[in-house]
Design a protein around this motif. Structure first.
Motif, PDB file in Angstrom:
ATOM      1  N   VAL A  37     -17.644  -8.883  26.154  1.00 60.98           N
ATOM      2  CA  VAL A  37     -16.300  -8.483  26.578  1.00 60.98           C
ATOM      3  C   VAL A  37     -15.426  -9.717  26.777  1.00 60.98           C
ATOM      4  CG1 VAL A  37     -14.967  -7.264  28.334  1.00 60.98           C
ATOM      5  CG2 VAL A  37     -17.212  -6.410  27.656  1.00 60.98           C
ATOM      6  N   GLY A  38     -16.012 -10.764  27.355  1.00 59.00           N
ATOM      7  CA  GLY A  38     -15.268 -11.999  27.538  1.00 59.00           C
ATOM      8  C   GLY A  38     -14.830 -12.611  26.229  1.00 59.00           C
ATOM      9  N   LEU A  39     -15.677 -12.537  25.219  1.00 54.13           N
ATOM     10  CA  LEU A  39     -15.325 -13.063  23.899  1.00 54.13           C
ATOM     11  C   LEU A  39     -14.154 -12.282  23.297  1.00 54.13           C
ATOM     12  CD1 LEU A  39     -18.837 -13.703  22.301  1.00 54.13           C
ATOM     13  CD2 LEU A  39     -17.152 -15.420  22.966  1.00 54.13           C
ATOM     14  N   VAL A  40     -14.176 -10.966  23.451  1.00 56.35           N
ATOM     15  CA  VAL A  40     -13.093 -10.142  22.907  1.00 56.35           C
ATOM     16  C   VAL A  40     -11.776 -10.461  23.606  1.00 56.35           C
ATOM     17  CG1 VAL A  40     -12.244  -7.790  22.631  1.00 56.35           C
ATOM     18  CG2 VAL A  40     -14.665  -8.304  22.215  1.00 56.35           C
ATOM     19  N   VAL A  41     -11.822 -10.530  24.940  1.00 55.93           N
ATOM     20  CA  VAL A  41     -10.599 -10.813  25.701  1.00 55.93           C
ATOM     21  C   VAL A  41     -10.065 -12.198  25.360  1.00 55.93           C
ATOM     22  CG1 VAL A  41      -9.645 -11.123  28.016  1.00 55.93           C
ATOM     23  CG2 VAL A  41     -11.248  -9.262  27.565  1.00 55.93           C
ATOM     24  N   ALA A  42     -10.965 -13.188  25.340  1.00 58.07           N
ATOM     25  CA  ALA A  42     -10.537 -14.554  25.041  1.00 58.07           C
ATOM     26  C   ALA A  42     -10.021 -14.667  23.609  1.00 58.07           C
ATOM     27  CB  ALA A  42     -11.699 -15.525  25.266  1.00 58.07           C
ATOM     28  N   ALA A  43     -10.635 -13.929  22.689  1.00 61.01           N
ATOM     29  CA  ALA A  43     -10.171 -13.978  21.300  1.00 61.01           C
ATOM     30  C   ALA A  43      -8.785 -13.368  21.150  1.00 61.01           C
ATOM     31  CB  ALA A  43     -11.175 -13.261  20.402  1.00 61.01           C
ATOM     32  N   VAL A  44      -8.496 -12.315  21.928  1.00 60.30           N
ATOM     33  CA  VAL A  44      -7.184 -11.667  21.860  1.00 60.30           C
ATOM     34  C   VAL A  44      -6.119 -12.536  22.508  1.00 60.30           C
ATOM     35  CG1 VAL A  44      -5.844  -9.691  22.664  1.00 60.30           C
ATOM     36  CG2 VAL A  44      -8.144  -9.348  21.755  1.00 60.30           C
ATOM     37  N   LEU A  45      -6.443 -13.112  23.669  1.00 60.44           N
ATOM     38  CA  LEU A  45      -5.459 -13.889  24.422  1.00 60.44           C
ATOM     39  C   LEU A  45      -5.357 -15.331  23.950  1.00 60.44           C
ATOM     40  CD1 LEU A  45      -6.220 -12.613  28.042  1.00 60.44           C
ATOM     41  CD2 LEU A  45      -4.427 -11.845  26.477  1.00 60.44           C
ATOM     42  N   GLY A  46      -6.357 -15.788  23.190  1.00 64.16           N
ATOM     43  CA  GLY A  46      -6.361 -17.175  22.746  1.00 64.16           C
ATOM     44  C   GLY A  46      -7.273 -18.030  23.616  1.00 64.16           C
ATOM     45  N   SER A  47      -7.429 -19.279  23.228  1.00 63.60           N
ATOM     46  CA  SER A  47      -8.302 -20.190  23.962  1.00 63.60           C
ATOM     47  C   SER A  47      -7.526 -20.902  25.054  1.00 63.60           C
ATOM     48  CB  SER A  47      -8.910 -21.223  23.005  1.00 63.60           C
ATOM     49  OG  SER A  47      -7.897 -21.996  22.385  1.00 63.60           O
ATOM     50  N   GLY A  48      -8.274 -21.382  26.050  1.00 65.94           N
ATOM     51  CA  GLY A  48      -7.642 -22.107  27.139  1.00 65.94           C
ATOM     52  C   GLY A  48      -8.158 -21.671  28.484  1.00 65.94           C
ATOM     53  N   LEU A  49      -7.669 -22.329  29.511  1.00 71.70           N
ATOM     54  CA  LEU A  49      -8.137 -22.078  30.871  1.00 71.70           C
ATOM     55  C   LEU A  49      -7.764 -20.686  31.360  1.00 71.70           C
ATOM     56  CD1 LEU A  49      -9.313 -22.889  33.603  1.00 71.70           C
ATOM     57  CD2 LEU A  49      -7.153 -24.037  34.119  1.00 71.70           C
ATOM     58  N   VAL A  50      -6.494 -20.334  31.267  1.00 71.81           N
ATOM     59  CA  VAL A  50      -6.037 -19.043  31.794  1.00 71.81           C
ATOM     60  C   VAL A  50      -6.704 -17.868  31.065  1.00 71.81           C
ATOM     61  CG1 VAL A  50      -4.038 -17.555  32.140  1.00 71.81           C
ATOM     62  CG2 VAL A  50      -3.867 -20.004  32.637  1.00 71.81           C
ATOM     63  N   PRO A  51      -6.759 -17.847  29.727  1.00 67.94           N
ATOM     64  CA  PRO A  51      -7.459 -16.740  29.058  1.00 67.94           C
ATOM     65  C   PRO A  51      -8.933 -16.642  29.455  1.00 67.94           C
ATOM     66  CG  PRO A  51      -6.067 -17.891  27.497  1.00 67.94           C
ATOM     67  CD  PRO A  51      -6.075 -18.711  28.749  1.00 67.94           C
TER      68      PRO A  51
END
Length: 258
Positions: A110-124
């Protein structure tokens, strides 16, 4: 005694996280130097001290993990209390259905999906951890609230005129806080690993920030030339998760009042 040990560990963690370690100091003349008296854990491909970077990574791997966990605990506990107190409300049913879905899925996925949608970085990365981390606390708080709301002392407080907010804040929440607190250490270990995994895959904290997962991603290129670049952050991750696992295995450590 246990509280004193935990307090000492917390103070040590804060000291390590607050001190400005020279993690970004570059020395190209001393690149990939093996462990020595000058650099106890060697240097990396840019001549940066690995020990300083591992210690500097505490504020990112543990500090940011703790921040994300705190938000997840707050969101999960609040939603669990509300859905447990008003279980027939449509919003409560929808919340529990969402919780069931999130709990059934692997947190890292789930974290990979969310991070992939929002982009890379600290906040995502932090948002991805919160999205995956609040559901277990919501489920646990829901079950505890449902079990507590029928107790005699809750019914007595209701008969005396206490409103829902007062009941939840002053009666139900203290009753469910202890079991929730006991599970935080185990969830904290998973949060640290999730954050490191996202950073390792390039979806979390980016180099040159001294986060342990990002350090592993950088060091894997030189694993056969300078294995200490992988061993040092990996050892920090293993040691921290094992320590948190030992605390989680003894719930009384967190709830003991002596």
């Amino acid at each position: 005694m246990r509280r004193a040990v935990l307090a000492g560990a917390a103070v040590l963690l804060v000291v390590v996280a607050v001190i400005e370690w020279p993690a970004e100091a570059v020395d190209f003349a001393d690149r990939l130097a093996p462990p020595s008296a000058a650099h106890l854990l060697g240097t990396d491909q840019l001549g940066r001290d690995v020990l300083a970077r591992v210690l500097g990574g505490v504020r990112y791997s543990l500090g940011l993990g703790l921040l994300a966990l705190a938000v997840a605990v707050s969101v999960g506990t609040a939603s669990g209390l509300a859905s447990g107190w008003w279980p027939r409300h449509p919003l409560a049913r929808g919340t529990q259905a969402l919780v069931d879905v999130l709990v059934a899925l692997p947190a890292l996925l789930v974290g990979l999906v969310v991070a992939a949608v929002l982009g890379s970085g600290l906040v995502p990365a932090l948002l991805a951890i919160v999205v995956t981390g609040w559901a277990p606390f919501a489920r646990q708080a829901h079950r505890l609230t449902v079990a507590v709301r029928g107790e005699e002392w809750v019914l007595a407080a209701t008969a005396l005129g206490a409103g829902p907010r007062r009941l939840l804040r002053h009666h139900v929440l203290p009753a469910v806080a202890s079991p929730l607190l006991a599970s935080i250490a185990a969830r904290f270990a998973g949060t640290v690993l999730t954050l490191a995994g996202l950073s390792f895959l390039g979806l979390g904290i980016q180099p040159p920030t001294p986060e342990w997962g990002a350090m592993l991603a950088e060091g894997r290129t030189y694993v056969f030339v300078a294995p200490w670049l992988v061993v040092a952050p990996a050892a920090a991750l293993v040691a921290s998760t094992l320590a948190l696992g030992c605390i989680a295995a003894r719930p009384g450590v967190l709830t003991d009042r002596s």
